[in-house]
Motif scaffolding. Structure first.
Motif, PDB file in Angstrom:
ATOM      1  N   LEU A 192     -41.842 -19.655   1.406  1.00  0.00           N
ATOM      2  CA  LEU A 192     -42.857 -19.873   2.433  1.00  0.00           C
ATOM      3  C   LEU A 192     -42.349 -19.502   3.827  1.00  0.00           C
ATOM      4  O   LEU A 192     -43.042 -18.868   4.606  1.00  0.00           O
ATOM      5  CB  LEU A 192     -43.215 -21.362   2.407  1.00  0.00           C
ATOM      6  CG  LEU A 192     -44.631 -21.778   2.651  1.00  0.00           C
ATOM      7  CD1 LEU A 192     -45.560 -21.101   1.683  1.00  0.00           C
ATOM      8  CD2 LEU A 192     -44.736 -23.292   2.503  1.00  0.00           C
ATOM      9  N   HIS A 193     -41.112 -19.902   4.135  1.00  0.00           N
ATOM     10  CA  HIS A 193     -40.569 -19.631   5.460  1.00  0.00           C
ATOM     11  C   HIS A 193     -40.192 -18.170   5.616  1.00  0.00           C
ATOM     12  O   HIS A 193     -40.360 -17.585   6.686  1.00  0.00           O
ATOM     13  CB  HIS A 193     -39.361 -20.523   5.726  1.00  0.00           C
ATOM     14  CG  HIS A 193     -39.712 -21.979   5.773  1.00  0.00           C
ATOM     15  ND1 HIS A 193     -38.832 -22.973   5.476  1.00  0.00           N
ATOM     16  CD2 HIS A 193     -40.887 -22.579   6.050  1.00  0.00           C
ATOM     17  CE1 HIS A 193     -39.429 -24.139   5.577  1.00  0.00           C
ATOM     18  NE2 HIS A 193     -40.679 -23.932   5.926  1.00  0.00           N
ATOM     19  N   GLU A 195     -41.681 -15.706   4.094  1.00  0.00           N
ATOM     20  CA  GLU A 195     -42.926 -14.952   4.227  1.00  0.00           C
ATOM     21  C   GLU A 195     -43.545 -15.154   5.599  1.00  0.00           C
ATOM     22  O   GLU A 195     -44.166 -14.245   6.150  1.00  0.00           O
ATOM     23  CB  GLU A 195     -43.905 -15.360   3.119  1.00  0.00           C
ATOM     24  CG  GLU A 195     -43.425 -14.927   1.750  1.00  0.00           C
ATOM     25  CD  GLU A 195     -44.483 -15.096   0.667  1.00  0.00           C
ATOM     26  OE1 GLU A 195     -45.439 -15.854   0.893  1.00  0.00           O
ATOM     27  OE2 GLU A 195     -44.334 -14.471  -0.393  1.00  0.00           O
ATOM     28  N   ALA A 196     -43.377 -16.361   6.162  1.00  0.00           N
ATOM     29  CA  ALA A 196     -43.904 -16.606   7.499  1.00  0.00           C
ATOM     30  C   ALA A 196     -43.313 -15.607   8.473  1.00  0.00           C
ATOM     31  O   ALA A 196     -44.016 -15.024   9.306  1.00  0.00           O
ATOM     32  CB  ALA A 196     -43.577 -18.028   7.942  1.00  0.00           C
ATOM     33  N   ALA A 197     -42.010 -15.386   8.371  1.00  0.00           N
ATOM     34  CA  ALA A 197     -41.350 -14.448   9.286  1.00  0.00           C
ATOM     35  C   ALA A 197     -41.808 -13.018   9.015  1.00  0.00           C
ATOM     36  O   ALA A 197     -42.156 -12.285   9.938  1.00  0.00           O
ATOM     37  CB  ALA A 197     -39.839 -14.565   9.135  1.00  0.00           C
ATOM     38  N   LEU A 198     -41.836 -12.640   7.741  1.00  0.00           N
ATOM     39  CA  LEU A 198     -42.215 -11.263   7.400  1.00  0.00           C
ATOM     40  C   LEU A 198     -43.646 -10.967   7.845  1.00  0.00           C
ATOM     41  O   LEU A 198     -43.939  -9.888   8.350  1.00  0.00           O
ATOM     42  CB  LEU A 198     -42.081 -11.034   5.901  1.00  0.00           C
ATOM     43  CG  LEU A 198     -40.655 -11.005   5.371  1.00  0.00           C
ATOM     44  CD1 LEU A 198     -40.656 -10.899   3.854  1.00  0.00           C
ATOM     45  CD2 LEU A 198     -39.882  -9.842   5.977  1.00  0.00           C
ATOM     46  N   ALA A 199     -44.543 -11.953   7.669  1.00  0.00           N
ATOM     47  CA  ALA A 199     -45.950 -11.727   8.005  1.00  0.00           C
ATOM     48  C   ALA A 199     -46.153 -11.564   9.505  1.00  0.00           C
ATOM     49  O   ALA A 199     -47.170 -11.050   9.943  1.00  0.00           O
ATOM     50  CB  ALA A 199     -46.807 -12.874   7.479  1.00  0.00           C
ATOM     51  N   LEU A 200     -45.175 -12.024  10.301  1.00  0.00           N
ATOM     52  CA  LEU A 200     -45.282 -11.834  11.750  1.00  0.00           C
ATOM     53  C   LEU A 200     -44.780 -10.462  12.159  1.00  0.00           C
ATOM     54  O   LEU A 200     -44.818 -10.102  13.332  1.00  0.00           O
ATOM     55  CB  LEU A 200     -44.463 -12.907  12.479  1.00  0.00           C
ATOM     56  CG  LEU A 200     -45.084 -14.292  12.530  1.00  0.00           C
ATOM     57  CD1 LEU A 200     -44.083 -15.288  13.092  1.00  0.00           C
ATOM     58  CD2 LEU A 200     -46.332 -14.282  13.379  1.00  0.00           C
ATOM     59  N   GLY A 201     -44.260  -9.719  11.193  1.00  0.00           N
ATOM     60  CA  GLY A 201     -43.729  -8.400  11.525  1.00  0.00           C
ATOM     61  C   GLY A 201     -42.229  -8.416  11.749  1.00  0.00           C
ATOM     62  O   GLY A 201     -41.702  -7.615  12.504  1.00  0.00           O
ATOM     63  N   ALA A 202     -41.531  -9.348  11.092  1.00  0.00           N
ATOM     64  CA  ALA A 202     -40.082  -9.406  11.234  1.00  0.00           C
ATOM     65  C   ALA A 202     -39.437  -8.387  10.298  1.00  0.00           C
ATOM     66  O   ALA A 202     -39.919  -8.159   9.194  1.00  0.00           O
ATOM     67  CB  ALA A 202     -39.567 -10.805  10.896  1.00  0.00           C
ATOM     68  N   THR A 203     -38.351  -7.775  10.759  1.00  0.00           N
ATOM     69  CA  THR A 203     -37.549  -6.950   9.853  1.00  0.00           C
ATOM     70  C   THR A 203     -36.763  -7.888   8.941  1.00  0.00           C
ATOM     71  O   THR A 203     -36.767  -9.109   9.147  1.00  0.00           O
ATOM     72  CB  THR A 203     -36.554  -6.092  10.634  1.00  0.00           C
ATOM     73  OG1 THR A 203     -35.682  -6.965  11.340  1.00  0.00           O
ATOM     74  CG2 THR A 203     -37.258  -5.187  11.623  1.00  0.00           C
ATOM     75  N   GLU A 206     -34.317  -9.876  10.933  1.00  0.00           N
ATOM     76  CA  GLU A 206     -34.978 -10.899  11.750  1.00  0.00           C
ATOM     77  C   GLU A 206     -35.466 -12.057  10.879  1.00  0.00           C
ATOM     78  O   GLU A 206     -35.388 -13.221  11.273  1.00  0.00           O
ATOM     79  CB  GLU A 206     -36.149 -10.281  12.516  1.00  0.00           C
ATOM     80  CG  GLU A 206     -35.691  -9.456  13.704  1.00  0.00           C
ATOM     81  CD  GLU A 206     -36.794  -8.612  14.312  1.00  0.00           C
ATOM     82  OE1 GLU A 206     -36.676  -8.264  15.480  1.00  0.00           O
ATOM     83  OE2 GLU A 206     -37.764  -8.274  13.606  1.00  0.00           O
ATOM     84  N   MET A 210     -34.414 -15.848  11.404  1.00  0.00           N
ATOM     85  CA  MET A 210     -35.470 -16.826  11.709  1.00  0.00           C
ATOM     86  C   MET A 210     -35.606 -17.904  10.645  1.00  0.00           C
ATOM     87  O   MET A 210     -35.917 -19.047  10.959  1.00  0.00           O
ATOM     88  CB  MET A 210     -36.822 -16.127  11.834  1.00  0.00           C
ATOM     89  CG  MET A 210     -37.041 -15.446  13.147  1.00  0.00           C
ATOM     90  SD  MET A 210     -38.458 -14.365  13.050  1.00  0.00           S
ATOM     91  CE  MET A 210     -39.757 -15.470  13.499  1.00  0.00           C
ATOM     92  N   PRO A 214     -31.224 -20.588   9.777  1.00  0.00           N
ATOM     93  CA  PRO A 214     -31.473 -21.966  10.233  1.00  0.00           C
ATOM     94  C   PRO A 214     -31.577 -22.951   9.075  1.00  0.00           C
ATOM     95  O   PRO A 214     -31.063 -24.060   9.143  1.00  0.00           O
ATOM     96  CB  PRO A 214     -32.808 -21.865  10.978  1.00  0.00           C
ATOM     97  CG  PRO A 214     -32.956 -20.447  11.331  1.00  0.00           C
ATOM     98  CD  PRO A 214     -32.253 -19.666  10.265  1.00  0.00           C
ATOM     99  N   PHE A 215     -32.222 -22.507   7.998  1.00  0.00           N
ATOM    100  CA  PHE A 215     -32.343 -23.388   6.832  1.00  0.00           C
ATOM    101  C   PHE A 215     -30.972 -23.677   6.239  1.00  0.00           C
ATOM    102  O   PHE A 215     -30.687 -24.792   5.806  1.00  0.00           O
ATOM    103  CB  PHE A 215     -33.244 -22.731   5.780  1.00  0.00           C
ATOM    104  CG  PHE A 215     -33.259 -23.447   4.467  1.00  0.00           C
ATOM    105  CD1 PHE A 215     -34.061 -24.554   4.276  1.00  0.00           C
ATOM    106  CD2 PHE A 215     -32.448 -23.026   3.426  1.00  0.00           C
ATOM    107  CE1 PHE A 215     -34.055 -25.226   3.078  1.00  0.00           C
ATOM    108  CE2 PHE A 215     -32.436 -23.700   2.214  1.00  0.00           C
ATOM    109  CZ  PHE A 215     -33.250 -24.804   2.039  1.00  0.00           C
TER     110      PHE A 215
END
Lengths: 310, 259
Positions: A192-193, A195-203, A206, A210, A214-215
């Motif tokens: 979930l986390h 995908e959250a980053a990828l869906a924002l356009g993270a490489t 990144e 992100m 941190p996890f």
């Protein structure tokens, strides 16, 4: 008299529950008791060192000046090991968990786990026979070009059996611990986390900074601490690789000593006060490990609010 | 700031398994389009192909074209990272970054790809995005607290704020209310109605009343049986789908006779 139908009278399930909670409690107490027993043993056996006439202690100036150089030596060796093994270990773990193709990842993970199973005497022999001679040219280059920095002051050791070599051998030994623990944690990062980053356009990188790192932070700290435990306590490899001596700042000259190797090298012939001295050294190592672990716990706890556990 | 999507002859695969077959659909800009259908019919899978998120799952690939205002998302050389920064996504379960504060969560997408943003710009963007997600009044006094401390509905609106902060052309929502209580659901539905004025919204939902309430057009997906690919059965104005569908299966589904 009324009876409450909801009350249960000693069924089998309840007995099992009691047995299990008793067993778990017992196991917990056993760990604490063992730790306490070790501490008490070390303290009692070491006691003569603290009460003895300072001139009788090795070196003739009391226990503090005997133990200080080897504490520093231990810390230097472990610090070199972690400085090398932490970034490399995390990078390898990330490669296995997030970059490598699946087949390669499985194989690589297996090989890393195997590294952890190699006995330390083998690492020691390798460091003594292969690594130390191979490092001599590097040490000479360091002494010639960076000699103005105290830690690289020359003349460099001709055998390569220095604290830096010992630190590198320790790094190789610690690497599989850090890698395999970090890899396990990285793989547990919630999809979930990520995908959250990828869906924002993270490489991919990144996304890793992100959500994965941190996890995994508390897990990485634990992995490094376990690695540190091994680096601080490692005896055989250091004893074989390091040609010991007094405390010197240069990492590429013979010299320095670690607590664990000091104990191992001198224990067979020690008796009386010398034995107490060595055990006192062990007590100091025990305290260092304890303090390091407490600091690590504190680091993890400081970020509790943002850990995602709430 | 919104673009249309045209999908032509799209097949979606997981490795060799054909999950969704031959979808053709045109999604208008500044409209809300709902995907409905029984579980496992491929509507979520299809939604994820609209911003290449299905590639995250090993073996996920497509054949066919998805055009964002005429630009094919699947042309060789197109970076999925660019695609996803233009087509944002809100997930089934709220997923704010647990280690970040509310403010950092909103800015998470904005700071990507090495972009810098000044402090005052950041503050005004945070306020604008949170207002846009109808969350500002509830969190303005605790922007530096972790996002994971909010309620489920608030977390989902935080995720929407995070998505609209990067100013996407399209927002995809994958059952955004399925983990929320009715009040929070209502708040999200109101929000979707407002988002329509600026963004193209595509929403997958299991809740047919929700599709009827929020969407302009509705697509009904169905599956012939386990192991068969999902298909787009009917796509029309929401009113038509719910009152006068042309396919029997659609009528059976919206009237609750199966599924």
């Amino acid at each position: 008299m009324t009876t409450n139908a909801l009350r249960r009278n000693g069924s089998k399930g309840q007995a099992g529950d009691k047995v299990f909670s008793g067993a778990a409690l017992g196991a917990g107490i056993l760990i604490l008791a063992t730790l306490l027993a070790v501490a008490i043993f070390l303290f009692i056996q070491a006691l003569p060192t603290f009460t003895a006439d300072p001139t009788l202690i090795t070196g003739g100036e009391g226990f503090a000046s005997y133990i200080f150089p080897i504490v520093i030596g231990t810390v230097i060796a472990a610090a070199i090991a972690l400085l090398i093994a932490t970034p490399v270990g995390i990078a390898v773990a990330l490669f296995i968990s997030h970059y490598a193709p699946r087949r390669l990842a499985a194989g690589l993970g297996y090989v890393i786990d195997l590294l952890a199973a190699i006995p330390s005497v083998i690492y020691g022999a390798w460091g003594y026979l292969v690594l130390a001679p191979a490092l001599v040219p590097t040490f000479q280059w360091l002494a010639a070009n960076l000699g103005f920095i105290p830690i690289f002051a020359g003349p460099a050791s001709q055998t390569g059996k220095t604290i830096l070599t010992a630190g590198i051998v320790l790094a190789v030994m610690v690497l599989p611990i850090i890698t395999s623990l970090s890899r396990e944690i990285f793989l547990q990062t919630p999809k979930l986390h990520e995908e959250a980053a990828l869906a924002l356009g993270a490489t991919r990188w990144e996304m890793i900074t992100m959500s994965v790192l941190p996890f995994a932070r508390p897990g990485i700290v634990s992995a490094v601490m376990l690695g540190l435990g091994r680096a601080l306590g490692e005896t055989m490899a250091v004893a074989l690789v390091l040609s010991t001596g007094g405390l010197i700042p240069s990492l590429i000259k013979s010299g320095n000593q670690t607590i664990a190797a000091e104990i191992a090298l001198n224990f067979p012939e020690a008796f009386g006060l010398r034995l107490a001295e060595l055990i006192a050294a062990g007590l100091v190592l025990f305290v260092i490990t304890l303090v390091v672990n407490l600091i690590a716990r504190a680091i993890i706890a400081r970020h509790k609010e943002f850990s995602g556990a709430n | 700031m919104s673009k249309r999507i045209d999908v032509k002859d799209l097949n979606v695969y997981y490795s060799k398994f054909l999950a969704v077959e031959d979808v053709n659909i045109e999604i208008e800009a500044k409209s809300v389009t709902a995907f409905i259908g029984p579980s496992g019919c491929g509507k979520s899978t299809f939604l994820r192909t609209l911003n290449r998120m299905h590639e995250v799952i090993p073996g996920g690939r497509v054949e066919g074209e998805v055009l964002l205002d005429g630009d094919n998302l699947y042309e060789p050389g197109v970076d999925p990272v660019t695609v996803r920064s233009q087509i944002g996504m809100v997930f089934q379960r709220p997923n704010p970054f647990p280690t970040m504060s509310i403010k950092d969560n909103v800015l998470a997408g904005v700071k990507l790809n090495g972009k810098k943003i000044s402090r005052s710009d950041a503050d005004s963007l945070v306020e604008k995005s949170l207002r846009g997600a109808n969350l500002w009044n509830e969190v303005k006094d605790r922007l530096d607290k972790p996002g994971s401390g909010l309620s489920g509905g608030q977390q989902q609106r935080l995720c929407i704020a995070r998505t609209i902060a990067v100013k996407p052309q399209v927002i995809l929502m994958d059952e955004p209310c399925s983990a929320l209580d009715p009040i929070s659901t209502l708040a999200i539905e109101d929000l979707i109605n407002e988002l329509k004025s600026e963004f193209t919204v595509v929403i997958v939902t299991h809740n047919m009343q929700q599709a009827a309430r929020v969407s302009d057009k509705t697509a009904f997906f169905n599956i012939a049986g386990t192991g068969k690919p999902g298909k787009l059965i009917e796509y029309a104005d929401t009113a038509t789908i719910f009152s006068n569908p042309s396919v029997k299966a659609t009528e059976d589904y919206v009237s609750g006779r199966f599924g």
